[in-house]
Design a protein around this motif. Structure first.
Motif, PDB file in Angstrom:
ATOM      1  N   SER A 536      36.232  37.490  31.879  1.00 20.49           N
ATOM      2  CA  SER A 536      34.784  38.274  31.507  1.00 20.49           C
ATOM      3  C   SER A 536      34.663  38.019  30.071  1.00 20.49           C
ATOM      4  CB  SER A 536      34.866  39.758  32.213  1.00 20.49           C
ATOM      5  OG  SER A 536      33.849  40.346  31.740  1.00 20.49           O
ATOM      6  N   ILE A 537      33.255  37.965  29.603  1.00 28.04           N
ATOM      7  CA  ILE A 537      32.942  37.930  28.333  1.00 28.04           C
ATOM      8  C   ILE A 537      32.596  39.316  28.035  1.00 28.04           C
ATOM      9  CG2 ILE A 537      32.100  35.385  28.198  1.00 28.04           C
ATOM     10  CD1 ILE A 537      29.179  36.792  28.470  1.00 28.04           C
ATOM     11  N   PHE A 538      32.531  40.180  28.955  1.00 27.96           N
ATOM     12  CA  PHE A 538      32.267  41.579  28.666  1.00 27.96           C
ATOM     13  C   PHE A 538      33.599  42.397  28.846  1.00 27.96           C
ATOM     14  CE2 PHE A 538      28.095  40.034  30.714  1.00 27.96           C
ATOM     15  CZ  PHE A 538      27.439  40.002  29.493  1.00 27.96           C
ATOM     16  N   ARG A 539      34.627  41.895  28.920  1.00 25.42           N
ATOM     17  CA  ARG A 539      35.886  42.389  28.715  1.00 25.42           C
ATOM     18  C   ARG A 539      36.160  43.525  29.791  1.00 25.42           C
ATOM     19  NH1 ARG A 539      38.239  38.706  26.770  1.00 25.42           N
ATOM     20  NH2 ARG A 539      39.727  40.076  26.081  1.00 25.42           N
ATOM     21  N   GLY A 540      35.713  43.291  31.102  1.00 27.49           N
ATOM     22  CA  GLY A 540      36.054  44.079  32.048  1.00 27.49           C
ATOM     23  C   GLY A 540      35.162  45.375  32.223  1.00 27.49           C
ATOM     24  N   THR A 541      34.242  45.488  31.367  1.00 28.38           N
ATOM     25  CA  THR A 541      32.978  46.357  31.475  1.00 28.38           C
ATOM     26  C   THR A 541      31.769  45.861  32.355  1.00 28.38           C
ATOM     27  OG1 THR A 541      31.674  45.771  29.529  1.00 28.38           O
ATOM     28  CG2 THR A 541      33.642  47.244  29.397  1.00 28.38           C
ATOM     29  N   TYR A 542      30.927  46.614  32.830  1.00 30.07           N
ATOM     30  CA  TYR A 542      29.667  46.230  33.591  1.00 30.07           C
ATOM     31  C   TYR A 542      28.537  46.706  33.076  1.00 30.07           C
ATOM     32  CZ  TYR A 542      28.354  44.573  38.383  1.00 30.07           C
ATOM     33  OH  TYR A 542      28.194  43.795  39.411  1.00 30.07           O
ATOM     34  N   PRO A 543      27.863  45.851  32.080  1.00 34.80           N
ATOM     35  CA  PRO A 543      26.756  46.417  31.302  1.00 34.80           C
ATOM     36  C   PRO A 543      25.372  46.646  32.163  1.00 34.80           C
ATOM     37  CG  PRO A 543      27.771  44.503  30.316  1.00 34.80           C
ATOM     38  CD  PRO A 543      28.462  44.534  31.424  1.00 34.80           C
ATOM     39  N   GLY A 544      25.289  45.583  33.389  1.00 32.28           N
ATOM     40  CA  GLY A 544      24.062  45.845  33.963  1.00 32.28           C
ATOM     41  C   GLY A 544      24.094  44.945  35.279  1.00 32.28           C
ATOM     42  N   PRO A 545      23.062  45.051  36.337  1.00 30.59           N
ATOM     43  CA  PRO A 545      23.170  44.105  37.314  1.00 30.59           C
ATOM     44  C   PRO A 545      23.068  42.731  36.705  1.00 30.59           C
ATOM     45  CG  PRO A 545      20.933  45.225  37.140  1.00 30.59           C
ATOM     46  CD  PRO A 545      21.964  45.779  35.902  1.00 30.59           C
ATOM     47  N   GLY A 546      23.917  42.155  37.431  1.00 27.05           N
ATOM     48  CA  GLY A 546      23.859  40.521  37.225  1.00 27.05           C
ATOM     49  C   GLY A 546      24.856  40.026  36.006  1.00 27.05           C
ATOM     50  N   THR A 547      25.669  40.892  35.593  1.00 26.69           N
ATOM     51  CA  THR A 547      26.596  40.597  34.449  1.00 26.69           C
ATOM     52  C   THR A 547      27.775  39.637  34.937  1.00 26.69           C
ATOM     53  OG1 THR A 547      27.319  42.795  34.508  1.00 26.69           O
ATOM     54  CG2 THR A 547      25.660  42.065  32.915  1.00 26.69           C
ATOM     55  N   MET A 548      27.791  39.217  36.132  1.00 24.75           N
ATOM     56  CA  MET A 548      28.863  38.231  36.653  1.00 24.75           C
ATOM     57  C   MET A 548      28.058  37.034  36.617  1.00 24.75           C
ATOM     58  SD  MET A 548      31.731  39.235  36.170  1.00 24.75           S
ATOM     59  CE  MET A 548      32.539  38.007  36.761  1.00 24.75           C
ATOM     60  N   ILE A 549      27.002  37.034  37.565  1.00 25.33           N
ATOM     61  CA  ILE A 549      26.283  35.788  37.933  1.00 25.33           C
ATOM     62  C   ILE A 549      25.577  35.154  36.588  1.00 25.33           C
ATOM     63  CG2 ILE A 549      24.627  34.806  39.196  1.00 25.33           C
ATOM     64  CD1 ILE A 549      25.195  36.756  41.305  1.00 25.33           C
ATOM     65  N   GLY A 550      25.002  36.023  35.580  1.00 25.05           N
ATOM     66  CA  GLY A 550      24.296  35.520  34.371  1.00 25.05           C
ATOM     67  C   GLY A 550      25.181  34.723  33.562  1.00 25.05           C
ATOM     68  N   PRO A 551      26.574  35.296  33.312  1.00 23.89           N
ATOM     69  CA  PRO A 551      27.467  34.236  32.634  1.00 23.89           C
ATOM     70  C   PRO A 551      28.089  33.131  33.038  1.00 23.89           C
ATOM     71  CG  PRO A 551      27.931  36.520  32.057  1.00 23.89           C
ATOM     72  CD  PRO A 551      26.833  36.380  33.293  1.00 23.89           C
ATOM     73  N   ALA A 552      28.348  33.252  34.775  1.00 23.74           N
ATOM     74  CA  ALA A 552      28.751  32.239  35.435  1.00 23.74           C
ATOM     75  C   ALA A 552      27.782  31.049  35.117  1.00 23.74           C
ATOM     76  CB  ALA A 552      28.805  32.574  37.004  1.00 23.74           C
ATOM     77  N   ILE A 553      26.483  31.445  35.466  1.00 22.11           N
ATOM     78  CA  ILE A 553      25.405  30.043  35.582  1.00 22.11           C
ATOM     79  C   ILE A 553      25.372  29.718  33.966  1.00 22.11           C
ATOM     80  CG2 ILE A 553      22.977  29.863  35.325  1.00 22.11           C
ATOM     81  CD1 ILE A 553      22.713  31.490  37.997  1.00 22.11           C
ATOM     82  N   VAL A 554      25.385  30.533  32.903  1.00 23.99           N
ATOM     83  CA  VAL A 554      25.325  29.986  31.628  1.00 23.99           C
ATOM     84  C   VAL A 554      26.440  29.129  31.087  1.00 23.99           C
ATOM     85  CG1 VAL A 554      25.200  30.777  29.058  1.00 23.99           C
ATOM     86  CG2 VAL A 554      23.762  31.870  30.717  1.00 23.99           C
ATOM     87  N   PHE A 555      27.739  29.652  31.542  1.00 19.96           N
ATOM     88  CA  PHE A 555      28.796  29.017  30.948  1.00 19.96           C
ATOM     89  C   PHE A 555      29.169  27.519  32.142  1.00 19.96           C
ATOM     90  CE2 PHE A 555      29.617  32.388  28.469  1.00 19.96           C
ATOM     91  CZ  PHE A 555      29.824  32.095  27.155  1.00 19.96           C
ATOM     92  N   ALA A 556      28.750  27.711  33.330  1.00 19.72           N
ATOM     93  CA  ALA A 556      28.662  26.469  33.903  1.00 19.72           C
ATOM     94  C   ALA A 556      27.605  25.501  33.354  1.00 19.72           C
ATOM     95  CB  ALA A 556      28.125  26.737  35.456  1.00 19.72           C
ATOM     96  N   TRP A 557      26.635  25.751  32.886  1.00 17.56           N
ATOM     97  CA  TRP A 557      25.631  24.970  32.333  1.00 17.56           C
ATOM     98  C   TRP A 557      26.068  24.323  30.987  1.00 17.56           C
ATOM     99  CZ3 TRP A 557      23.254  24.997  27.293  1.00 17.56           C
ATOM    100  CH2 TRP A 557      22.256  23.934  27.185  1.00 17.56           C
ATOM    101  N   ARG A 558      26.792  25.241  30.247  1.00 17.19           N
ATOM    102  CA  ARG A 558      27.526  24.849  28.813  1.00 17.19           C
ATOM    103  C   ARG A 558      28.588  23.805  29.107  1.00 17.19           C
ATOM    104  NH1 ARG A 558      25.941  27.128  24.285  1.00 17.19           N
ATOM    105  NH2 ARG A 558      27.917  26.881  23.086  1.00 17.19           N
ATOM    106  N   ALA A 559      29.434  24.089  30.227  1.00 19.99           N
ATOM    107  CA  ALA A 559      30.613  23.330  30.666  1.00 19.99           C
ATOM    108  C   ALA A 559      30.217  21.879  30.998  1.00 19.99           C
ATOM    109  CB  ALA A 559      31.379  23.837  31.583  1.00 19.99           C
TER     110      ALA A 559
END
Length: 575
Positions: A536-559
């Motif tokens: 997790s880029i958020f180090r196991g914290t949970y800032p808000g709704p979608g903070t797993m799927i948001g980074p999942a899509i962004v880093f899938a795009w970057r990869a």
């Protein structure tokens, strides 16, 4: 991991993606859009993973979509907010890459695919910190008509059956009030008639309703685009081993019903198998003992990507505030043998007239806070007497108005739930305390204090009802505090809730391009990880709704863009 030469491949492709959740499907889609030949492998017979059973929100600050919806957000404000949560971890280059790339990725998908997101006016961040957003930062996928998928509609993993009604109709937050009170207003009546009419028509041709919302809408849109681009999806295909030649990952061995196959991947392999999931060894290694019993991951998620990456010399990052993102869940065995594990997201905990107690009979948390923070409080106070399970306590009128867990609002006959041991009922507070095994005097004092807070509207212990998140999920008609009202006369009811992992935070260390890193910090050439296979880029914290799927899509795009050699063309600033 297998060391191999260049012979004996069963098939070849440019990009091999393992796992068809949001991350894997996005990587496959972007790879195909960038001209790569792609094979997408899915262990189960359905796409979507945990995303399909989720709300499908993406947490991406500073988007054009939020500005267009009239709720603009800024990356600068998000950095202030995250700084309050992460402190020294704000220096992670991946976090900078995520914040800078997020709006670009949303625009890319909107321009080149059917994956479109919109920003609801109110969707608050989970912590009451400087820089927090009330709306504009969490976006949701636009509804999707599953009929466009034809015979592939059944390939979309359905929502949890506890969140469907009438034999497979999806229900969103804004559908609940009209369905509970269809005759209250003319708009309610029209809404219900439209919903049910569509569903009845759907069931003439499909196994469930085709009006896809939330996570199902996102998955449906991704699958629709993959079909349009003729991306090869191999179902029933699991990762067995990665294959290395020299210092590069060049492919994988995959298990299929017909036996093992070796696939060469010229441009790289993307791991997106869903994180720790149900893998017993990883659960024992990373999760607290009291939180290993239940998971909301599909049964097919068994840590395949993380373990294969580790065997290939990748490093699992364990320096996190939490190894997983948590959800309090109640559990009931249905008459047909199905075990219902019900996630208490926001439909009951924030409503006025309910409180949570541990085995001491005392409150331990602001019940209206995020599901992750609720369970974190359970685990922090896991002492003697224990806080696992905890109990949601209310009176009978609360169930009439709001329902609790699997018991829908207005349910009159509670016998099925009581006989199953799901709902515990007592005519008096002392009687309920005895049945749930807590101190009766302590529970009585807890309810008395809670009731005094309901009178003043001020929760002096936990501040319930003070944050935007609390108020959003409470009852705005309840005054003076939307999250507090007196617990009245009996009978009294309680439901046990247990910690369940919604998604893992512990995963493979990656860099800003999504490349898996070795323990010395060097990238493993040809190997990427996205979604919960990456830490997790958020180090196991949970800032808000979608903070797993948001980074999942962004880093899938970057990869995928890196594998296609196109990432640097965007020159995205990351400072």
């Amino acid at each position: 991991m297998l060391l191999a030469n260049d012979r004996h491949w069963d098939s070849e492709t440019d990009l091999l993606v393992v796992g068809a959740g949001a991350a894997g499907m996005t990587a496959a889609l972007v790879g195909a859009l960038e001209g790569l030949n792609v094979i997408l492998c899915e262990k189960s017979e359905k796409v979507g993973g945990t995303t399909a059973t989720s709300a499908g929100s993406v947490w991406i600050p500073g988007s054009h979509q939020s500005e267009r919806a009239g709720v603009p957000d800024s990356i600068a404000a998000a950095k202030i907010y995250l700084g309050g949560m992460l402190g020294g971890d704000m220096g992670d280059e991946r976090l900078s890459a995520f914040l800078a790339s997020g709006p670009v990725v949303l625009d890319y998908l909107e321009r080149r695919s059917s994956v479109v997101f919109t920003s609801p006016p109110v969707h608050p961040d989970y912590r009451n910190l400087p820089g927090a957003a009330v709306g504009g930062r969490a976006l949701g996928a636009v509804h999707f008509d599953g009929r466009q998928l034809g015979c592939d509609f059944d390939r979309v993993r359905p929502p949890r059956r506890e969140f469907m009604v009438l034999g497979g109709m999806m229900v969103g937050k804004y559908d609940i009030e009209p369905l509970v009170s269809p005759l209250r207003t003319w708009s309610n009546f029209r809404h219900v008639v439209k919903l049910i009419g569509r569903h009845v028509w759907d069931r003439l041709s499909f196994t469930r309703g085709t009006r896809l919302i939330m996570g199902n809408a996102l998955v449906g849109r991704l699958l629709n685009d993959l079909r349009r681009l003729s991306v090869e999806i191999r179902y029933g295909t699991a990762l067995t081993e990665l294959v290395r030649i020299g210092d590069r990952i060049v492919g994988a061995v995959l298990s299929t019903p017909a036996g093992d196959v070796r696939v060469r991947a010229r441009n790289g392999v993307v791991l997106a198998t869903g994180g720790i999931g149900w893998n017993e060894e990883l659960r024992n290694r990373f999760l607290p003992e009291s939180a290993r019993r239940y998971s909301l991951a599909p049964e097919s998620n068994t840590g395949d990507g993380i373990l294969a990456g580790e065997r290939a010399s990748g490093e699992i990052d364990r320096k996190l505030q939490s190894p997983a993102l948590w959800m309090p869940c109640s559990v009931m065995k249905q008459l047909d043998g199905h075990l219902s594990v019900f996630p208490h997201i926001m439909l009951d905990r924030a409503k006025p007239g309910l409180l949570a107690v541990d085995a001491s009979g005392r409150r331990f948390v602001n019940e209206a806070d995020s599901y992750h923070d609720f369970v974190e409080a359970m685990l922090r106070s896991d002492r003697s007497p224990a806080s696992v399970p905890s109990y949601l306590v209310c009176d009978r009128s609360f169930i009439d108005d709001y329902g609790v867990g699997l018991v829908h609002p207005g349910t009159r006959d509670l016998r099925r739930f009581i006989e199953a041991g799901y709902l515990i009922e007592g005519d008096t507070i002392a009687g309920l305390a005895t049945k749930i095994g807590v101190n009766g005097e302590a529970l009585s004092r807890t309810i008395e204090r809670y009731n005094s807070y309901a009178e003043t509207g001020v929760d002096e212990e936990f501040g319930r009802g003070t944050s935007a998140l609390n108020q959003f999920n409470g009852d705005p008609l309840n005054k003076p505090n939307p999250c507090l009202r007196k617990i009245g006369l009996g009978p009294y009811c309680a439901v046990a809730v247990w910690p369940a992992d919604l998604a893992s935070s512990a995963g493979l260390r990656t860099d800003s391009r999504g490349r898996v890193l070795r323990s010395d910090g060097a990238p493993l050439r040809g190997l990427y990880a996205a979604g919960t296979d990456a830490a997790s880029i958020f180090r196991g914290t949970y800032p808000g709704p979608g903070t797993m799927i948001g980074p999942a899509i962004v880093f899938a795009w970057r990869a995928a863009m890196d594998a296609a050699g196109a990432l640097d063309n965007y020159q995205i600033p990351t400072d």
